[in-house]
Design an enzyme around this catalytic site. Structure first.
Site, PDB file in Angstrom:
ATOM      1  N   GLN A   1      28.782  16.885  53.302  1.00  0.00           N
ATOM      2  CA  GLN A   1      29.880  17.686  53.520  1.00  0.00           C
ATOM      3  C   GLN A   1      29.700  19.067  53.641  1.00  0.00           C
ATOM      4  O   GLN A   1      30.482  19.908  54.114  1.00  0.00           O
ATOM      5  CB  GLN A   1      30.805  17.287  52.126  1.00  0.00           C
ATOM      6  CG  GLN A   1      31.459  15.822  52.061  1.00  0.00           C
ATOM      7  CD  GLN A   1      32.485  15.691  53.276  1.00  0.00           C
ATOM      8  OE1 GLN A   1      33.118  16.860  53.716  1.00  0.00           O
ATOM      9  NE2 GLN A   1      32.865  14.508  53.691  1.00  0.00           N
TER      10      GLN A   1
ATOM     11  N   ALA B   1      24.753   9.202  56.940  1.00  0.00           N
ATOM     12  CA  ALA B   1      24.203   9.553  55.703  1.00  0.00           C
ATOM     13  C   ALA B   1      24.098   8.560  54.663  1.00  0.00           C
ATOM     14  O   ALA B   1      23.452   8.376  53.973  1.00  0.00           O
ATOM     15  CB  ALA B   1      25.344  10.702  55.188  1.00  0.00           C
ATOM     16  N   THR B   2      24.886   7.308  55.071  1.00  0.00           N
ATOM     17  CA  THR B   2      24.775   6.212  54.169  1.00  0.00           C
ATOM     18  C   THR B   2      23.414   5.690  54.481  1.00  0.00           C
ATOM     19  O   THR B   2      22.824   5.515  53.115  1.00  0.00           O
ATOM     20  CB  THR B   2      25.814   4.955  54.545  1.00  0.00           C
ATOM     21  OG1 THR B   2      27.015   5.450  54.335  1.00  0.00           O
ATOM     22  CG2 THR B   2      25.454   3.865  53.866  1.00  0.00           C
TER      23      THR B   2
ATOM     24  N   CYS C   1      35.739   5.821  52.511  1.00  0.00           N
ATOM     25  CA  CYS C   1      34.618   5.135  52.259  1.00  0.00           C
ATOM     26  C   CYS C   1      34.781   4.086  51.104  1.00  0.00           C
ATOM     27  O   CYS C   1      34.544   2.786  51.243  1.00  0.00           O
ATOM     28  CB  CYS C   1      33.147   5.582  51.839  1.00  0.00           C
ATOM     29  SG  CYS C   1      33.030   7.053  53.230  1.00  0.00           S
TER      30      CYS C   1
ATOM     31  N   ASN D   1      33.115  14.965  48.254  1.00  0.00           N
ATOM     32  CA  ASN D   1      33.742  14.628  49.431  1.00  0.00           C
ATOM     33  C   ASN D   1      35.183  14.595  49.169  1.00  0.00           C
ATOM     34  O   ASN D   1      36.066  14.496  50.093  1.00  0.00           O
ATOM     35  CB  ASN D   1      33.228  13.469  50.106  1.00  0.00           C
ATOM     36  CG  ASN D   1      32.960  12.297  49.187  1.00  0.00           C
ATOM     37  OD1 ASN D   1      32.326  12.519  48.202  1.00  0.00           O
ATOM     38  ND2 ASN D   1      33.669  11.136  49.727  1.00  0.00           N
TER      39      ASN D   1
ATOM     40  N   THR E   1      14.569   1.801  68.077  1.00  0.00           N
ATOM     41  CA  THR E   1      14.633   2.582  69.335  1.00  0.00           C
ATOM     42  C   THR E   1      15.767   3.565  69.006  1.00  0.00           C
ATOM     43  O   THR E   1      16.709   3.392  68.389  1.00  0.00           O
ATOM     44  CB  THR E   1      15.090   1.829  70.560  1.00  0.00           C
ATOM     45  OG1 THR E   1      14.098   0.614  70.650  1.00  0.00           O
ATOM     46  CG2 THR E   1      15.200   2.548  71.598  1.00  0.00           C
TER      47      THR E   1
ATOM     48  N   SER F   1      24.938  13.885  58.258  1.00  0.00           N
ATOM     49  CA  SER F   1      25.582  13.165  59.090  1.00  0.00           C
ATOM     50  C   SER F   1      26.232  13.778  60.451  1.00  0.00           C
ATOM     51  O   SER F   1      27.043  14.880  60.122  1.00  0.00           O
ATOM     52  CB  SER F   1      26.686  12.119  58.580  1.00  0.00           C
ATOM     53  OG  SER F   1      27.054  11.251  59.201  1.00  0.00           O
ATOM     54  N   ALA F   2      26.234  13.254  61.556  1.00  0.00           N
ATOM     55  CA  ALA F   2      26.506  13.994  62.707  1.00  0.00           C
ATOM     56  C   ALA F   2      28.266  13.931  62.785  1.00  0.00           C
ATOM     57  O   ALA F   2      29.016  15.001  63.071  1.00  0.00           O
ATOM     58  CB  ALA F   2      25.968  13.362  63.957  1.00  0.00           C
ATOM     59  N   HIS F   3      28.834  13.062  62.201  1.00  0.00           N
ATOM     60  CA  HIS F   3      30.143  12.851  62.617  1.00  0.00           C
ATOM     61  C   HIS F   3      31.272  13.702  61.542  1.00  0.00           C
ATOM     62  O   HIS F   3      32.299  13.642  61.544  1.00  0.00           O
ATOM     63  CB  HIS F   3      30.821  11.395  62.759  1.00  0.00           C
ATOM     64  CG  HIS F   3      30.889  10.830  61.168  1.00  0.00           C
ATOM     65  ND1 HIS F   3      32.017  10.356  60.672  1.00  0.00           N
ATOM     66  CD2 HIS F   3      29.946   9.957  60.437  1.00  0.00           C
ATOM     67  CE1 HIS F   3      31.856   9.772  59.490  1.00  0.00           C
ATOM     68  NE2 HIS F   3      30.614   9.701  59.358  1.00  0.00           N
TER      69      HIS F   3
HETATM   70  C1  LIG Z   1      30.869  10.719  55.110  1.00  0.00           C
HETATM   71  C2  LIG Z   1      29.841  10.834  53.589  1.00  0.00           C
HETATM   72  C3  LIG Z   1      28.721   9.866  53.648  1.00  0.00           C
HETATM   73  C4  LIG Z   1      28.475   8.770  54.685  1.00  0.00           C
HETATM   74  O1  LIG Z   1      28.139   9.039  55.892  1.00  0.00           O
HETATM   75  P1  LIG Z   1      28.144   8.059  57.154  1.00  0.00           P
HETATM   76  O2  LIG Z   1      27.169   8.861  57.983  1.00  0.00           O
HETATM   77  O3  LIG Z   1      29.326   7.789  57.459  1.00  0.00           O
HETATM   78  O4  LIG Z   1      27.583   7.048  56.480  1.00  0.00           O
HETATM   79  C5  LIG Z   1      27.924  10.221  52.629  1.00  0.00           C
HETATM   80  N1  LIG Z   1      28.085  11.104  51.805  1.00  0.00           N
HETATM   81  C6  LIG Z   1      29.086  12.000  51.722  1.00  0.00           C
HETATM   82  C7  LIG Z   1      29.385  13.154  50.656  1.00  0.00           C
HETATM   83  C8  LIG Z   1      30.063  11.896  52.794  1.00  0.00           C
HETATM   84  O5  LIG Z   1      31.116  12.740  53.157  1.00  0.00           O
END
Ligand SMILES: *Cc1c(COP(=O)(O)O)cnc(C)c1O
Length: 406
Positions: A181, A73-74, A328, A153, A242, A201-203
């Site tokens: 989120q 997401a960054t 972060c 977040n 890639t 974001s997947a994680h």
């Molecule tokens: C975790 C988070 C991000 C960053 O995501 P990454 O995939 O770790 O770069 C950005 N925005 C919000 C609101 C988040 O919670």
């Protein structure tokens, strides 16, 4: 029960074993480059990527073609804000965002200010909500992009994005949202929300780290975006490099699992959160931050006056993992002693330093919540015993009470 219990799911989530299982064949067996058009290895990888793209798109009511894979997401926020600003700079050079955004939006805005864009940072109210009216007032003929996160977040507040989307549509301004989120926690529909780009974001949804996506609207209107990574022209030229096939497969699987279970599981998680909240608020002298109803089902942000969050977190280290805010910003110790989100909702620096964030998740059980609640209260009492400020306040309060009785 395995200790310590993980309750920091806003920072990251464990990878679901079903996701790992889906990913494994794509390391050693189906290791092809998804851009290799000339042999079966490439075809298999490409098919897997396109399947994941469909699953992710389906989750947010987008078209598969509108999904651009990134490293997270960054990067998605960087690509959206910088890419759109660059593409539309001849139309105007003004952006609007909010003070409570994630650092990956705020820092991009600062970078854009350095190259001649103007940015308005909207205030939020004490619940962390951006006012659609304030947004309307901030719009000018120069405004090209509004960026408002779907849910915060730290405090979990969900923005009135539907209203914001309507205003942006009326005024012909593009709307980006960081929905990292929300994805998997609450239903998302890019069409109903009228957003033009969205970061995920997947994680944060039980998928692997280092993979994310940016939704980029393909029609009505088709959003233009200048690529920030030059190279082979992957992802419709919007993000070269890639493709990370195993992670993309994992992201797709995670989205599929979130899609299947998210209603029932969100209700279950919110129920656990409410139990914990009730118990911690009953411990006295504490207060919850965020919005009473417009909030993420898994978030609990709570201030325990006169007990420093760092002390509480250390006291709990063998029992439960919670945090004092965004992972972060805590990666950069110099910059963030006090959360910008907590400041924006009006907490004093002292109150902000006494605030913890608890993020529940798919793998938390009622037994864990019960255990964690007990341990948090135990630690709280112990720390309050040794806090001169707390003891002083308690005595003054006690004195005031007895004075009023007599
Ligand atoms: C975790 C988070 C991000 C960053 O995501 P990454 O995939 O770790 O770069 C950005 N925005 C919000 C609101 C988040 O919670």
């Amino acid at each position: 029960m395995k200790l310590p219990i993980y309750m920091d799911n806003h920072a990251t989530t464990p990878v679901d074993p079903r996701v790992v299982e889906a990913m494994l064949p794509f390391f050693t067996e189906h290791f092809g480059n998804a851009a290799s058009r000339q042999h079966r290895f490439g075809w298999i990888a490409e098919e897997a990527v396109e399947n994941a793209r469909k699953l992710i798109a389906g989750h947010i009511n987008a078209d598969a073609k509108e999904i651009v894979f990134t490293s997270g997401a960054t990067e998605s926020n960087n690509l959206a804000l910088k890419g759109i600003a660059e593409a539309y700079s001849t139309k105007g050079r003004h952006l609007i965002t909010a003070k409570t955004e994630h650092r990956s939006v705020l820092d991009v805005c600062s970078a854009l200010e350095l190259v001649g864009f103007r940015v308005t940072y909207l205030d939020v109210d004490e619940c962390g909500t951006v006012s659609p009216e304030a947004l309307r007032d901030a719009l000018s003929g120069e405004t090209i992009l509004v960026s408002v996160m779907m849910a915060n977040n730290e405090i979990g507040t969900i923005a009135p994005l539907m209203e914001i989307g309507k205003i942006c549509l009326e005024r012909g301004v593009l709307l980006h949202t960081d929905a990292t989120q929300c994805f998997g926690n609450i239903p998302l529909d890019v069409k109903a929300l009228n957003v033009h780009s969205m970061s995920i974001s997947a994680h944060k949804i039980y998928g692997p780290k280092g993979i994310g996506a940016l939704y980029v609207r393909g029609k009505n209107p088709r959003v233009r975006l200048v690529q920030q990574m030059d190279g082979g022209g992957h992802e419709h030229g919007m993000r070269s490099g890639t493709l990370n096939v195993p992670s993309i497969v994992g992201f797709g699987k995670a989205a599929q699992l979130a899609g299947q279970g998210h209603d029932a599981d969100s209700v279950r998680i919110a129920g656990l959160r409410d139990l914990l909240e009730k118990r911690l608020l009953a411990a006295g002298d504490s207060h919850r931050n965020g919005h009473p109803t417009e909030r993420l089902p898994n978030n609990l942000n709570i201030t325990f006056p006169y007990v420093h969050a760092d002390d509480l977190i250390v006291a709990l280290k063998n029992d439960v993992a919670i945090s004092s805010g965004s992972a972060c910003s805590s990666a950069d110790h110099e910059k963030a002693r006090v959360s910008h989100v907590l400041s924006a909702i009006g907490l004093t620096d002292e109150a902000a330093q006494c605030t913890v964030r608890i993020g529940l998740g798919r793998f938390n059980t009622e037994e864990e919540v019960d255990y964690a609640g007990g341990k948090i209260i135990e630690a709280l009492h112990r720390l309050r015993e040794t806090s001169p400020q707390y003891q002083m306040i308690k005595h003054t309060k006690g004195a005031a009470v007895s004075a009023s009785v007599h």
